[in-house]
Design an enzyme around this catalytic site. Structure first.
Site, PDB file in Angstrom:
ATOM      1  N   ASN A 143      39.977 -13.346  15.115  1.00 23.48           N
ATOM      2  CA  ASN A 143      38.954 -13.111  14.110  1.00 23.48           C
ATOM      3  C   ASN A 143      38.942 -11.644  13.666  1.00 23.48           C
ATOM      4  OD1 ASN A 143      36.680 -13.606  12.447  1.00 23.48           O
ATOM      5  ND2 ASN A 143      35.917 -15.117  13.906  1.00 23.48           N
ATOM      6  N   HIS A 164      45.643   5.797  30.627  1.00 24.77           N
ATOM      7  CA  HIS A 164      45.982   7.216  30.682  1.00 24.77           C
ATOM      8  C   HIS A 164      45.940   7.698  32.124  1.00 24.77           C
ATOM      9  CE1 HIS A 164      45.974   7.540  26.349  1.00 24.77           C
ATOM     10  NE2 HIS A 164      44.943   6.714  26.375  1.00 24.77           N
ATOM     11  N   THR A 183      37.713  -6.372  33.606  1.00 25.40           N
ATOM     12  CA  THR A 183      38.404  -5.332  34.362  1.00 25.40           C
ATOM     13  C   THR A 183      39.392  -5.896  35.376  1.00 25.40           C
ATOM     14  OG1 THR A 183      36.659  -5.295  36.025  1.00 25.40           O
ATOM     15  CG2 THR A 183      36.423  -3.776  34.151  1.00 25.40           C
ATOM     16  N   LYS A 184      39.322  -7.221  35.620  1.00 21.48           N
ATOM     17  CA  LYS A 184      40.241  -7.843  36.590  1.00 21.48           C
ATOM     18  C   LYS A 184      40.562  -9.248  36.125  1.00 21.48           C
ATOM     19  CE  LYS A 184      36.422  -9.132  39.619  1.00 21.48           C
ATOM     20  NZ  LYS A 184      35.830  -9.021  40.925  1.00 21.48           N
ATOM     21  N   ARG A 225      31.836 -10.935  35.254  1.00 21.16           N
ATOM     22  CA  ARG A 225      31.723 -11.673  36.516  1.00 21.16           C
ATOM     23  C   ARG A 225      31.643 -13.163  36.222  1.00 21.16           C
ATOM     24  NH1 ARG A 225      28.533  -7.971  35.758  1.00 21.16           N
ATOM     25  NH2 ARG A 225      26.457  -8.789  35.531  1.00 21.16           N
TER      26      ARG A 225
END
Length: 184
Positions: A87, A117, A167-168, A182
């Site tokens: 989208n 970075h 993040t995971k 989560r």
């Protein structure tokens, strides 16, 4: 005597590289040109994906669709499966492979980042980064404004709630929400 690998070779090999490099600059310029064409062509002339942008991708199913206001860093590291829908406002910083599986949908303003970075401030001043691949399985729904961080794998049939920061890795078939995302 062998020469040192280029910054592109280091990036492609998943090693630390300097993102400020003439060869990489030229690749980003090609991507920007393709994105510009995609943004400016009328929908009738553009089709689902403008010709220059489609040609830039590593692979792209004929029935994949990207709405305008799309941005990618290089394009050459992106693969789009059948029926993929992206989208408006999506950004993909593809310093490594970004694979989006069949029938996956990305809501407005989804951001996918492969670039990480350097954490050492002295090395970061040297513009060192590393590209970590992002894999999105089949039939995944990513809600608007979600951010997918480097190295994440999202399993088939998963849902990422709007505004989530992933993040995971996300297991197949689960729903994740929040920052950090989560399972609910």
């Amino acid at each position: 005597m062998t020469s040192a690998p280029s910054e592109l070779e280091k990036m492609t090999a998943g090693q630390w590289y300097s993102c400020l490099d003439p060869e990489l600059d030229a690749m980003r310029a090609r991507a920007h040109d393709a994105v510009y064409e995609h943004s400016l062509l009328s929908p009738d002339d553009r089709g689902d994906i403008a010709p220059k942008l489609r040609a830039l991708f590593a692979s792209c199913a004929e029935d994949a669709r990207i709405e305008t206001r799309f941005h990618c860093a290089y394009g050459v590291n992106i693969t789009l499966g059948h029926g993929v829908f992206i989208n408006v406002g999506c950004t993909i910083l593809d310093t490594a492979l970004v694979s989006i599986g069949d029938h996956s949908m990305l809501g407005p303003n989804v951001q996918i980042y492969c670039a990480q970075h350097h954490k050492d401030p002295e090395l970061r001043k040297q513009h060192l980064e590393i590209g970590l691949p992002v894999t999105i399985g089949k039939n995944v729904w990513i809600g608007g404004g979600a951010i997918i961080l480097p190295g994440v794998c999202i399993g088939d049939d998963a849902i990422v709630g709007a505004g989530s920061v992933v993040t995971k890795d996300v297991a197949p078939g689960v729903t994740v929400v929040g920052n950090p995302a989560r399972v609910i």
